[in-house]
Design an enzyme around this catalytic site. Structure first.
Site, PDB file in Angstrom:
ATOM      1  N   ARG A 236       0.852  -1.194   0.000  1.00 42.81           N
ATOM      2  CA  ARG A 236       0.000   0.000   0.000  1.00 42.81           C
ATOM      3  C   ARG A 236       0.885   1.240   0.000  1.00 42.81           C
ATOM      4  NH1 ARG A 236      -3.419  -2.719  -1.569  1.00 42.81           N
ATOM      5  NH2 ARG A 236      -5.518  -3.095  -0.762  1.00 42.81           N
ATOM      6  N   GLU A 265      -3.878   7.166  -4.976  1.00 43.39           N
ATOM      7  CA  GLU A 265      -4.173   6.599  -6.300  1.00 43.39           C
ATOM      8  C   GLU A 265      -5.497   7.129  -6.851  1.00 43.39           C
ATOM      9  OE1 GLU A 265      -3.966   2.340  -5.955  1.00 43.39           O
ATOM     10  OE2 GLU A 265      -1.961   2.436  -5.097  1.00 43.39           O
ATOM     11  N   HIS A 283      -0.790  -0.040  -9.948  1.00 43.11           N
ATOM     12  CA  HIS A 283      -1.444  -0.971  -9.011  1.00 43.11           C
ATOM     13  C   HIS A 283      -1.944  -2.234  -9.747  1.00 43.11           C
ATOM     14  CE1 HIS A 283      -3.735  -1.152  -4.934  1.00 43.11           C
ATOM     15  NE2 HIS A 283      -3.401  -2.366  -5.353  1.00 43.11           N
TER      16      HIS A 283
HETATM   17  C1  GLV Z   1      -4.875  -5.134  -4.025  1.00 46.22           C
HETATM   18  O1  GLV Z   1      -4.194  -4.200  -3.781  1.00 46.22           O
HETATM   19  C2  GLV Z   1      -5.379  -5.999  -3.015  1.00 46.22           C
HETATM   20  O2  GLV Z   1      -5.277  -5.663  -1.828  1.00 46.22           O
HETATM   21  O3  GLV Z   1      -5.920  -7.046  -3.374  1.00 46.22           O
END
Ligand code: GLV
Length: 318
Positions: A236, A265, A283
Site C-alpha cells: 500500500r 491513487e 497498481h
Molecule cells: C490489491 O491491492 C489488493 O489488496 O488485493
C-alpha cells in the site's frame, strides 16, 4: 413480500463472480468512475455491498445501505478502504480475497525487484528516447539478485512467497515479522531481524504488510537503507513517505524504487514521476487472468455464504 436479495456492486465485478451473484440475487452494478451521491442512492436496500480498493466504506455509506446490509465483500486482499469497526458495530460481516492473488502479487514484486536491479526502466526509456548510441561495456550496468540480501517486511502469504522466489534466485533473506517464522528460517535459511537491522543490511527492501498501520518507510528509514539499495512496494502507498523516497532517488542515496502502489491513487506525485530510477506501475499486483477471476469468484462465494446464513470462506476479523 420479499424478492431476491439486492447485491450492490459499487464499481464492477468480473466473471465468474458477477454471474454467480446474478443467479441468486438482484445485482445493481456501477461503473469504474464512482460518483459518491449516485453510489449512496444505488446502495439503498442492499443486503450485500461489493467494493474494491478505491471505494471508501465508511459510516455514511453503511448508513446509505440501510439496516438490511449483511456483508461488505471487498474485491481485494487489503481492506484499509473499509472501516471494519463501523461494519462490526452494525453487525455487518466484512470479507476479502486472500490466497488467490499470492502468486500474482509475489511475481509482480519479483518483476519490480529484477527491473530495479537491472535498470530496466531507465534502459527502456533511454532506448525509446534515442539515447542508445551503441553497445557499451558500462551501459545500464546493474547488479544480480544472486548474492544480494533481500529484506522482506511482513512475510505473510505474499511476502513469504516472494521470499521463496528471491531465495530461488540465490538471494539471502532477512525479514521482520511479529511472530517467528521457523519455516522460513529452515527452508530458506532466512533470519528474523528488527526493522532497523533489516534496513541497514538489505540491498533490496520489499514491503508486504497491510496498509492502515502508518508509515513504515519514513525519512529516517529511507536514510537507514544502504546507499544504492532498492525499495519495492506492492502493498500500500500509505506505508511509504513518497516525498522522502523521491528525494533519496534524486540525491542518489537510493539505487532505485519499484512502486506499484501510491498514497493517493490514481494520482502519482510529480516528485515520484520525475525521480530518477523509479519504476512506477498502476497498481497491477493482482492483475493476472488467474488471480482476478479467482478473486471475483471468491467475492461471490463470500456474499452468497453470508446471505445463506453461513460462515463466509474468507472473513476479515475486526
Ligand atoms: C490489491 O491491492 C489488493 O489488496 O488485493
Amino acid at each position: 413480500m420479499s424478492g431476491p436479495p439486492v447485491v450492490v456492486v459499487a464499481r464492477v465485478l468480473p466473471e465468474p463472480g458477477l454471474g454467480l451473484l446474478e443467479a441468486a440475487a438482484t445485482v445493481r452494478s456501477g461503473a469504474l468512475a464512482v460518483d459518491r451521491d449516485e453510489l449512496r442512492a444505488r446502495c439503498a436496500g442492499a443486503a450485500a455491498l461489493v467494493t474494491d480498493v478505491i471505494v471508501r466504506v465508511d459510516d455514511e455509506l453503511l448508513e446509505a445501505c440501510g439496516p438490511g446490509l449483511r456483508v461488505v465483500a471487498n474485491y481485494a486482499v487489503g481492506y484499509d478502504n473499509v472501516d471494519v469497526a463501523a461494519c462490526a458495530a452494525r453487525g455487518v460481516v466484512v470479507t476479502n480475497t486472500p490466497g488467490v492473488l499470492v502468486e500474482a502479487t509475489a511475481e509482480l514484486a519479483m518483476v519490480l525487484t529484477l527491473a530495479a536491479l537491472r535498470r530496466v526502466g531507465e534502459a527502456e526509456r533511454d532506448l525509446r528516447a534515442g539515447r542508445w548510441a551503441s553497445w557499451s561495456p558500462d551501459g545500464w550496468v546493474g547488479r544480480e539478485l544472486r548474492g544480494a540480501t533481500v529484506g522482506v517486511v511482513g512475510p505473510g502469504r505474499i511476502g513469504g512467497r516472494y521470499a521463496e522466489l528471491v531465495a530461488a534466485f540465490g538471494a539471502d533473506v532477512v525479514y521482520t515479522s511479529r511472530r517467528p517464522r521457523p519455516d522460513l528460517d529452515i527452508t530458506l535459511d532466512a533470519r528474523r531481524v528488527a526493522l532497523d537491522e533489516l534496513l541497514g543490511a538489505s540491498d533490496v527492501v520489499s514491503l508486504h504488510v497491510p496498509g492502515g498501520a502508518g508509515v513504515v518507510i519514513d525519512e529516517a528509514a529511507v536514510r537507514r537503507m544502504r546507499p544504492g539499495a532498492v525499495l519495492v512496494n506492492t502493498a500500500r502507498g500509505s506505508l511509504v513517505d513518497e516525498a522522502a523516497v523521491a528525494r533519496a532517488l534524486a540525491d542518489g542515496h537510493l539505487g532505485a524504487a519499484g512502486l506499484d502502489v501510491f498514497a493517493d491513487e490514481p494520482r502519482v506525485s510529480r516528485a515520484l514521476l520525475t525521480a530518477p530510477r523509479a519504476i512506477l506501475l498502476p497498481h497491477i499486483g493482482s492483475a493476472t487472468r488467474e488471480a482476478r477471476g479467482a478473486m471475483a469468484e471468491l467475492v461471490a462465494r463470500n456474499v452468497l455464504a453470508v446471505l445463506c446464513g453461513e460462515e463466509p470462506p474468507t472473513p476479515v476479523t475486526p
